[in-house]
Design an enzyme around this catalytic site. Structure first.
Site, short mmCIF file in Angstrom:
data_model
loop_
_atom_site.label_atom_id
_atom_site.label_comp_id
_atom_site.label_asym_id
_atom_site.label_seq_id
_atom_site.Cartn_x
_atom_site.Cartn_y
_atom_site.Cartn_z
N ASP A 297 0.85 -1.17 0.00
CA ASP A 297 0.00 0.00 0.00
C ASP A 297 0.90 1.24 0.00
O ASP A 297 2.10 1.15 0.30
CB ASP A 297 -0.89 -0.04 1.25
CG ASP A 297 -1.73 1.20 1.41
OD1 ASP A 297 -2.39 1.60 0.44
OD2 ASP A 297 -1.73 1.77 2.51
N ASP B 47 -0.33 5.11 1.03
CA ASP B 47 -0.63 6.03 2.13
C ASP B 47 -0.68 5.27 3.46
O ASP B 47 -1.43 4.30 3.61
CB ASP B 47 -1.96 6.74 1.89
CG ASP B 47 -1.86 7.73 0.74
OD1 ASP B 47 -1.04 8.66 0.82
OD2 ASP B 47 -2.61 7.57 -0.25
N THR C 60 -2.39 0.88 -4.66
CA THR C 60 -2.90 2.05 -3.98
C THR C 60 -4.27 2.46 -4.51
O THR C 60 -4.58 2.24 -5.68
CB THR C 60 -1.91 3.22 -4.11
OG1 THR C 60 -2.48 4.40 -3.50
CG2 THR C 60 -1.59 3.54 -5.56
N SER C 61 -5.06 3.08 -3.63
CA SER C 61 -6.35 3.64 -4.05
C SER C 61 -6.19 5.00 -4.72
O SER C 61 -7.16 5.55 -5.25
CB SER C 61 -7.28 3.77 -2.85
OG SER C 61 -7.62 2.49 -2.35
N LYS D 283 -10.55 -0.99 -2.70
CA LYS D 283 -10.43 -1.70 -1.43
C LYS D 283 -11.64 -1.31 -0.57
O LYS D 283 -12.04 -0.15 -0.61
CB LYS D 283 -9.14 -1.28 -0.71
CG LYS D 283 -7.85 -1.57 -1.49
CD LYS D 283 -6.66 -0.94 -0.76
CE LYS D 283 -5.38 -1.06 -1.57
NZ LYS D 283 -4.23 -0.40 -0.91
N ASP E 96 -1.94 -0.56 6.15
CA ASP E 96 -2.20 0.10 7.43
C ASP E 96 -3.68 0.23 7.76
O ASP E 96 -4.05 0.35 8.92
CB ASP E 96 -1.58 1.50 7.45
CG ASP E 96 -2.32 2.45 6.52
OD1 ASP E 96 -2.82 3.49 7.01
OD2 ASP E 96 -2.42 2.17 5.32
#
Length: 218
Positions: free
Chosen positions: A13, A15, A108-109, A140, A165
């Protein structure tokens, strides 16, 4: 006591895992929430780890999703332009350097522009394989992004380890059939397989012949 895990690929991931963007994320999302009279803590509980339009749909379930898509584009642009205070998670640069010769990807989003802006602000190398918002049809906690990364790396999901996270990210990795290492104190609440306070607690060894990654967690 140190814990040792082995994998054929690592999926990362961004962030909260590689970069600390908490301050700007929370600032922009609370600004967005204010005219909707949304409770701030509710907003912060929802937005981390998800694509913005999905967060908006959860927070404003009766609203036309076309509005969410438009405002998500505006939010992504604002986030890409504001990288003040974005820094690496401790140990991220060394961690990525250790993975140069191992199969790995960022999942990542964020969209490509935001990923590039935040990784650049943190002084981090973007992995050769990046699965971003443009790559998937579902955010996600849907596992699509992680499964796509594993497919492109040619590695079975069970042979991947994810670093995450957020609740949404950890749920996505679990749904993909992957092991998960939670990064940061808050990750432990979401039942990852193991946790580390940050990436300084991870020692990486890559087998030059097989590409197998051995992780020692301190």
């Amino acid at each position: 006591m140190p814990q040792t895990l082995r994998a054929r690929a690592l999926l990362l991931d961004m962030d909260g895992t590689l970069v600390d963007s908490t301050a700007v994320v929370e600032k922009l999302w609370l600004r967005w929430a204010e005219p909707h009279a949304l409770e701030p803590q509710r907003v912060l509980d929802v937005v981390h780890g998800r694509q913005g339009h999905q967060s908006m749909a959860i927070l404003l379930p009766a609203r036309d999703h076309e509005i969410n898509l438009r405002e998500n584009r505006e939010m992504l642009a604002a986030e890409s332009a504001d990288v003040d205070g974005v820094v690496e998670i401790p140990g991220a640069d060394r961690f990525l350097a250790a993975l140069q010769n191992a199969p790995h990807a960022v999942v990542t989003s964020a969209d490509i522009a935001l990923m590039t802006a935040r990784m650049g602000a943190a002084g981090l190398r973007v992995p050769d394989l990046a699965i971003t918002a443009e790559s998937v049809s579902a955010s996600k906690p849907d596992p699509e992004g992680f499964l796509l990364a594993a497919e492109r790396l040619g590695v079975a999901p069970a042979d991947c380890i994810v670093f995450e996270d957020s609740a949404a990210g950890i749920a996505a990795a679990r749904a993909a059939g992957m092991r998960v290492i939670g990064v940061g104190a808050a990750a432990a609440a979401h039942s990852p397989d193991a946790t580390v306070p940050d990436l300084t607690a991870v020692q990486v060894t890559v087998d030059a012949d097989t590409g197998t990654v051995t992780l020692a967690l301190n």
